[in-house]
Every structure is written in structure tokens, then in C-alpha cells.
Design a protein around this motif. Structure first.
Motif, PDB file in Angstrom:
ATOM      1  N   LEU A  20       0.840  -1.202   0.000  1.00 48.87           N
ATOM      2  CA  LEU A  20       0.000   0.000   0.000  1.00 48.87           C
ATOM      3  C   LEU A  20       0.874   1.250   0.000  1.00 48.87           C
ATOM      4  O   LEU A  20       0.609   2.207  -0.741  1.00 48.87           O
ATOM      5  CB  LEU A  20      -0.937  -0.011   1.206  1.00 48.87           C
ATOM      6  N   VAL A  21       1.922   1.240   0.791  1.00 53.54           N
ATOM      7  CA  VAL A  21       2.852   2.372   0.827  1.00 53.54           C
ATOM      8  C   VAL A  21       3.468   2.575  -0.557  1.00 53.54           C
ATOM      9  O   VAL A  21       3.550   3.703  -1.055  1.00 53.54           O
ATOM     10  CB  VAL A  21       3.939   2.163   1.904  1.00 53.54           C
ATOM     11  N   LEU A  22       3.889   1.483  -1.199  1.00 54.32           N
ATOM     12  CA  LEU A  22       4.455   1.595  -2.549  1.00 54.32           C
ATOM     13  C   LEU A  22       3.438   2.159  -3.534  1.00 54.32           C
ATOM     14  O   LEU A  22       3.765   2.988  -4.377  1.00 54.32           O
ATOM     15  CB  LEU A  22       4.942   0.231  -3.039  1.00 54.32           C
ATOM     16  N   SER A  23       2.188   1.693  -3.426  1.00 58.38           N
ATOM     17  CA  SER A  23       1.140   2.178  -4.327  1.00 58.38           C
ATOM     18  C   SER A  23       0.918   3.675  -4.162  1.00 58.38           C
ATOM     19  O   SER A  23       0.829   4.420  -5.146  1.00 58.38           O
ATOM     20  CB  SER A  23      -0.168   1.429  -4.080  1.00 58.38           C
ATOM     21  N   TYR A  24       0.822   4.123  -2.913  1.00 57.28           N
ATOM     22  CA  TYR A  24       0.674   5.558  -2.672  1.00 57.28           C
ATOM     23  C   TYR A  24       1.886   6.321  -3.197  1.00 57.28           C
ATOM     24  O   TYR A  24       1.748   7.370  -3.826  1.00 57.28           O
ATOM     25  CB  TYR A  24       0.494   5.854  -1.183  1.00 57.28           C
ATOM     26  N   ALA A  25       3.077   5.804  -2.923  1.00 63.94           N
ATOM     27  CA  ALA A  25       4.296   6.489  -3.357  1.00 63.94           C
ATOM     28  C   ALA A  25       4.336   6.625  -4.878  1.00 63.94           C
ATOM     29  O   ALA A  25       4.667   7.700  -5.395  1.00 63.94           O
ATOM     30  CB  ALA A  25       5.531   5.746  -2.858  1.00 63.94           C
ATOM     31  N   LEU A  26       3.981   5.572  -5.597  1.00 65.44           N
ATOM     32  CA  LEU A  26       3.965   5.651  -7.061  1.00 65.44           C
ATOM     33  C   LEU A  26       2.992   6.720  -7.535  1.00 65.44           C
ATOM     34  O   LEU A  26       3.265   7.453  -8.487  1.00 65.44           O
ATOM     35  CB  LEU A  26       3.599   4.298  -7.671  1.00 65.44           C
ATOM     36  N   GLY A  27       1.842   6.819  -6.867  1.00 61.32           N
ATOM     37  CA  GLY A  27       0.861   7.830  -7.233  1.00 61.32           C
ATOM     38  C   GLY A  27       1.323   9.248  -6.932  1.00 61.32           C
ATOM     39  O   GLY A  27       0.843  10.207  -7.546  1.00 61.32           O
ATOM     40  N   LEU A  28       2.244   9.405  -5.995  1.00 61.10           N
ATOM     41  CA  LEU A  28       2.746  10.726  -5.623  1.00 61.10           C
ATOM     42  C   LEU A  28       3.926  11.196  -6.463  1.00 61.10           C
ATOM     43  O   LEU A  28       4.299  12.362  -6.409  1.00 61.10           O
ATOM     44  CB  LEU A  28       3.160  10.724  -4.142  1.00 61.10           C
ATOM     45  N   VAL A  29       4.518  10.299  -7.248  1.00 60.58           N
ATOM     46  CA  VAL A  29       5.656  10.690  -8.091  1.00 60.58           C
ATOM     47  C   VAL A  29       5.146  11.643  -9.172  1.00 60.58           C
ATOM     48  O   VAL A  29       4.218  11.311  -9.908  1.00 60.58           O
ATOM     49  CB  VAL A  29       6.338   9.458  -8.723  1.00 60.58           C
ATOM     50  N   PRO A  30       5.735  12.833  -9.245  1.00 64.20           N
ATOM     51  CA  PRO A  30       5.245  13.830 -10.208  1.00 64.20           C
ATOM     52  C   PRO A  30       5.731  13.534 -11.630  1.00 64.20           C
ATOM     53  O   PRO A  30       6.758  14.037 -12.069  1.00 64.20           O
ATOM     54  CB  PRO A  30       5.837  15.141  -9.672  1.00 64.20           C
ATOM     55  N   ILE A  31       4.982  12.711 -12.335  1.00 70.64           N
ATOM     56  CA  ILE A  31       5.354  12.318 -13.697  1.00 70.64           C
ATOM     57  C   ILE A  31       4.399  12.967 -14.690  1.00 70.64           C
ATOM     58  O   ILE A  31       3.182  12.897 -14.529  1.00 70.64           O
ATOM     59  CB  ILE A  31       5.321  10.788 -13.859  1.00 70.64           C
ATOM     60  N   ASP A  32       4.961  13.585 -15.703  1.00 70.32           N
ATOM     61  CA  ASP A  32       4.171  14.195 -16.773  1.00 70.32           C
ATOM     62  C   ASP A  32       3.527  13.079 -17.597  1.00 70.32           C
ATOM     63  O   ASP A  32       4.228  12.292 -18.235  1.00 70.32           O
ATOM     64  CB  ASP A  32       5.103  15.040 -17.651  1.00 70.32           C
ATOM     65  N   PRO A  33       2.199  12.999 -17.606  1.00 77.90           N
ATOM     66  CA  PRO A  33       1.540  11.914 -18.336  1.00 77.90           C
ATOM     67  C   PRO A  33       1.759  11.968 -19.849  1.00 77.90           C
ATOM     68  O   PRO A  33       1.591  10.968 -20.539  1.00 77.90           O
ATOM     69  CB  PRO A  33       0.054  12.089 -17.986  1.00 77.90           C
ATOM     70  N   GLU A  34       2.162  13.124 -20.371  1.00 72.46           N
ATOM     71  CA  GLU A  34       2.477  13.230 -21.798  1.00 72.46           C
ATOM     72  C   GLU A  34       3.816  12.575 -22.124  1.00 72.46           C
ATOM     73  O   GLU A  34       4.072  12.209 -23.259  1.00 72.46           O
ATOM     74  CB  GLU A  34       2.501  14.706 -22.228  1.00 72.46           C
ATOM     75  N   ARG A  35       4.673  12.421 -21.114  1.00 70.26           N
ATOM     76  CA  ARG A  35       5.994  11.815 -21.315  1.00 70.26           C
ATOM     77  C   ARG A  35       6.035  10.336 -20.954  1.00 70.26           C
ATOM     78  O   ARG A  35       6.770   9.571 -21.552  1.00 70.26           O
ATOM     79  CB  ARG A  35       7.034  12.545 -20.475  1.00 70.26           C
ATOM     80  N   LEU A  36       5.286   9.954 -19.940  1.00 74.75           N
ATOM     81  CA  LEU A  36       5.339   8.572 -19.459  1.00 74.75           C
ATOM     82  C   LEU A  36       4.739   7.615 -20.491  1.00 74.75           C
ATOM     83  O   LEU A  36       3.632   7.808 -20.957  1.00 74.75           O
ATOM     84  CB  LEU A  36       4.570   8.439 -18.134  1.00 74.75           C
ATOM     85  N   ILE A  37       5.494   6.583 -20.819  1.00 74.14           N
ATOM     86  CA  ILE A  37       4.993   5.519 -21.678  1.00 74.14           C
ATOM     87  C   ILE A  37       4.555   4.344 -20.817  1.00 74.14           C
ATOM     88  O   ILE A  37       3.449   3.840 -20.953  1.00 74.14           O
ATOM     89  CB  ILE A  37       6.053   5.078 -22.710  1.00 74.14           C
ATOM     90  N   ALA A  38       5.440   3.922 -19.905  1.00 74.13           N
ATOM     91  CA  ALA A  38       5.115   2.760 -19.070  1.00 74.13           C
ATOM     92  C   ALA A  38       6.056   2.674 -17.874  1.00 74.13           C
ATOM     93  O   ALA A  38       7.200   3.136 -17.926  1.00 74.13           O
ATOM     94  CB  ALA A  38       5.226   1.470 -19.891  1.00 74.13           C
ATOM     95  N   LEU A  39       5.561   2.057 -16.820  1.00 73.63           N
ATOM     96  CA  LEU A  39       6.393   1.679 -15.678  1.00 73.63           C
ATOM     97  C   LEU A  39       7.156   0.430 -16.094  1.00 73.63           C
ATOM     98  O   LEU A  39       6.561  -0.530 -16.589  1.00 73.63           O
ATOM     99  CB  LEU A  39       5.511   1.391 -14.460  1.00 73.63           C
ATOM    100  N   ARG A  40       8.464   0.432 -15.926  1.00 74.14           N
ATOM    101  CA  ARG A  40       9.283  -0.711 -16.345  1.00 74.14           C
ATOM    102  C   ARG A  40       9.636  -1.624 -15.180  1.00 74.14           C
ATOM    103  O   ARG A  40       9.502  -2.827 -15.271  1.00 74.14           O
ATOM    104  CB  ARG A  40      10.547  -0.181 -17.025  1.00 74.14           C
TER     105      ARG A  40
END
Length: 122
Positions: free
Chosen positions: A35-55
Motif C-alpha cells: 500500500l505504501v508503494l502504491s501511494y508512493a507511485l501515485g505521488l511521483v510527479p510524472i508528466d503523463p504526456e511523457r510517461l509511456i510505461a512503468l518498467r
């Protein structure tokens, strides 16, 4: 926490049973690591126009339990970057999860495929 435990099947008493957890090593119920990891991933400020995929998630280390009522934030820096094609690159996000007492709760490296921007020459 009950809903997350039911969803994932992780119904360990340190997360869900107040009496058990109070007598345990942390003195209180703690959040699930996933759950902590899930929240942390959601808090990472990633530009959705740049992100293709989590590797990948690499070198995940839990340093301090996240307790019920804690507020967390992430601190992110760019690690290694390398092109994988003309249009995409692999970017390492060096990530720290910190609680509201300024304690390191977790750290990890997050590898993402990132849309590359062409560089004008000349």
C-alpha cells in the motif's frame, strides 16, 4: 487497511488487529508495504504526456513502518538515463518515501519508459 487486506489477501494482524499490533514490535497497526508503494507511485510527479510505461521497481527497502495517520510524501531525483529507441528512453527515478516526522519510510529506484523529445541541432 481492511479493504486493502481483503483486496490483496494480506490480512496479517500487524495491519488489521489493533490488540495484536499494540503488543507487537511497532506498538501500533502499520500500513501494508504494498500500500505504501502504491501511494508512493501515485505521488511521483510524472508528466503523463511523457510517461509511456512503468518498467520496474528495484532495490525497494522499507526503513521505517508507516503508521495509521501518517502523511507521506516522495522525494524524487533522476538517476541514470539511456535511450532505448529514437522515441523512448529508460529513466531511473531515485525515490525516497518520507513520513510527516521527516523519517525515511522507504526508498527505491523506479525505472520508467519516457517519451523522448527530439533535440534541434544547429
Amino acid at each position: 487497511l481492511s479493504a486493502f487486506g481483503a483486496l490483496t489477501g494480506d490480512c496479517a494482524p500487524q495491519h488489521l488487529d489493533r490488540s495484536f499490533a499494540e503488543d507487537g514490535p511497532f506498538g501500533a497497526r502499520i500500513a501494508h508495504g504494498a500500500l505504501v508503494l502504491s501511494y508512493a507511485l501515485g505521488l511521483v510527479p510524472i508528466d503523463p504526456e511523457r510517461l509511456i510505461a512503468l518498467r520496474s521497481l528495484r532495490e525497494v527497502k522499507f526503513k521505517q513502518p508507516v503508521q495509521i495517520g501518517d502523511t507521506i510524501h516522495v522525494e524524487v531525483g533522476i538517476g541514470a538515463c539511456r535511450p532505448v529507441s529514437d522515441t523512448a528512453g529508460l529513466v531511473e527515478l531515485v525515490t525516497r518515501v518520507v513520513n510527516d516526522r521527516d523519517q525515511l519510510a522507504a526508498r527505491m529506484s523506479i525505472d520508467v519508459l519516457w517519451r523522448r523529445t527530439p533535440v534541434a541541432i544547429g
